[in-house]
Write an enzyme that holds these catalytic residues in place. Structure first.
Site, short mmCIF file in Angstrom:
data_model
loop_
_atom_site.label_atom_id
_atom_site.label_comp_id
_atom_site.label_asym_id
_atom_site.label_seq_id
_atom_site.Cartn_x
_atom_site.Cartn_y
_atom_site.Cartn_z
CE1 TYR A 23 -3.46 -2.70 0.09
CE2 TYR A 23 -2.61 -3.31 2.27
CZ TYR A 23 -3.42 -3.57 1.18
OH TYR A 23 -4.20 -4.71 1.16
CG ASN A 75 -9.51 1.52 -1.37
OD1 ASN A 75 -10.01 0.39 -1.28
ND2 ASN A 75 -8.20 1.72 -1.31
CG HIS A 81 -12.14 -8.60 -1.76
ND1 HIS A 81 -11.88 -8.28 -3.07
CD2 HIS A 81 -11.17 -7.96 -1.04
CE1 HIS A 81 -10.80 -7.51 -3.13
NE2 HIS A 81 -10.36 -7.29 -1.91
CG ASP A 88 -27.71 -4.62 -2.08
OD1 ASP A 88 -27.37 -4.90 -3.26
OD2 ASP A 88 -28.20 -5.46 -1.30
CG HIS A 101 -8.95 -1.86 -5.24
ND1 HIS A 101 -9.56 -2.03 -4.02
CD2 HIS A 101 -9.89 -2.12 -6.18
CE1 HIS A 101 -10.81 -2.42 -4.22
NE2 HIS A 101 -11.03 -2.47 -5.52
CG LEU A 102 -3.88 2.49 -2.04
CD1 LEU A 102 -4.39 2.14 -0.67
CD2 LEU A 102 -2.88 3.61 -1.96
CB SER A 103 -2.54 -3.60 -3.82
OG SER A 103 -3.85 -4.04 -3.47
NE ARG A 112 -5.56 -9.38 -0.61
CZ ARG A 112 -5.89 -8.93 0.61
NH1 ARG A 112 -6.80 -8.00 0.76
NH2 ARG A 112 -5.28 -9.41 1.68
C1 DQA Z 1 -7.32 -2.57 -1.10
C2 DQA Z 1 -7.28 -4.04 -1.54
C3 DQA Z 1 -8.14 -4.91 -0.63
O1 DQA Z 1 -8.05 -6.26 -1.06
C4 DQA Z 1 -7.65 -4.81 0.80
O2 DQA Z 1 -8.49 -5.58 1.64
C5 DQA Z 1 -7.54 -3.42 1.27
C6 DQA Z 1 -6.98 -2.42 0.38
C7 DQA Z 1 -6.33 -1.69 -1.90
O3 DQA Z 1 -6.46 -0.49 -1.83
O4 DQA Z 1 -5.44 -2.23 -2.56
O5 DQA Z 1 -7.83 -3.11 2.42
O6 DQA Z 1 -8.64 -2.07 -1.33
#
Ligand code: DQA
Length: 150
Positions: A23, A75, A81, A88, A101-103, A112
């Site tokens: 992250y 985010n 997941h 909803d 998503h950062l990753s 994921r």
């Molecule tokens: C995340 C990716 C998710 O899988 C993880 O649970 C996070 C961060 C991301 O920003 O990459 O908390 O949303």
């Protein structure tokens, strides 16, 4: 002038210290400041909200509808997941949103790789670290400008 909302889900308050290999080192405060600056430069306003609880995030999405928010940048963290209820909420208020998503979630564990949000989102940005938020802001700003022209 559009009203934008940056929403961050669980554990994202720990950015900067949390698993920096996934992250990065930028804090959530720095990300929010940067996004707010980009919104102001484009003539918009940005509210920022982070919470670790599903129900509180749902309430904030309902509030966004009452407030007349035009676009959400979201985010959902781990709720990406798992949370039918958050999905909803977004479907109910019908506010356009970008999933961030950062990753790169697709390059990580199989659990994921499914998101409850992606099919509803205007777009998804994943894998660019903190820069992903700035990319999402740029996309939202251009979307809004395009809506005005058409
Ligand atoms: C995340 C990716 C998710 O899988 C993880 O649970 C996070 C961060 C991301 O920003 O990459 O908390 O949303």
């Amino acid at each position: 002038m559009a009203r934008l909302l940056l929403l961050n889900g669980p554990n994202l308050n720990l950015l900067g210290q949390r698993e920096p290999n996934h992250y990065g080192a930028t804090t959530l405060g720095d990300i929010e400041d940067n996004c707010r600056q980009l919104a102001i430069e484009a003539g918009h306003t940005l509210d920022c909200f982070q919470n670790n609880s599903e129900g509180t995030l749902i309430d904030r999405i309902h509030q966004a509808s009452t407030d007349g928010v035009d676009f959400i940048l979201f985010n959902p963290g781990g709720y990406t997941h798992t949370s039918v209820a958050l999905r909803d909420a977004l479907a109910a208020v019908k506010i356009a949103f970008i999933e961030i998503h950062l990753s790169n979630v697709h390059a990580r564990e199989p659990f994921r790789q499914h998101s409850y949000f992606s099919a509803l989102a205007t777009g998804v940005i994943s894998g660019f670290g903190a820069q992903g938020y700035a990319l999402a802001m740029q996309a939202v700003i251009e979307q809004i400008a395009g809506q005005k022209q058409s």
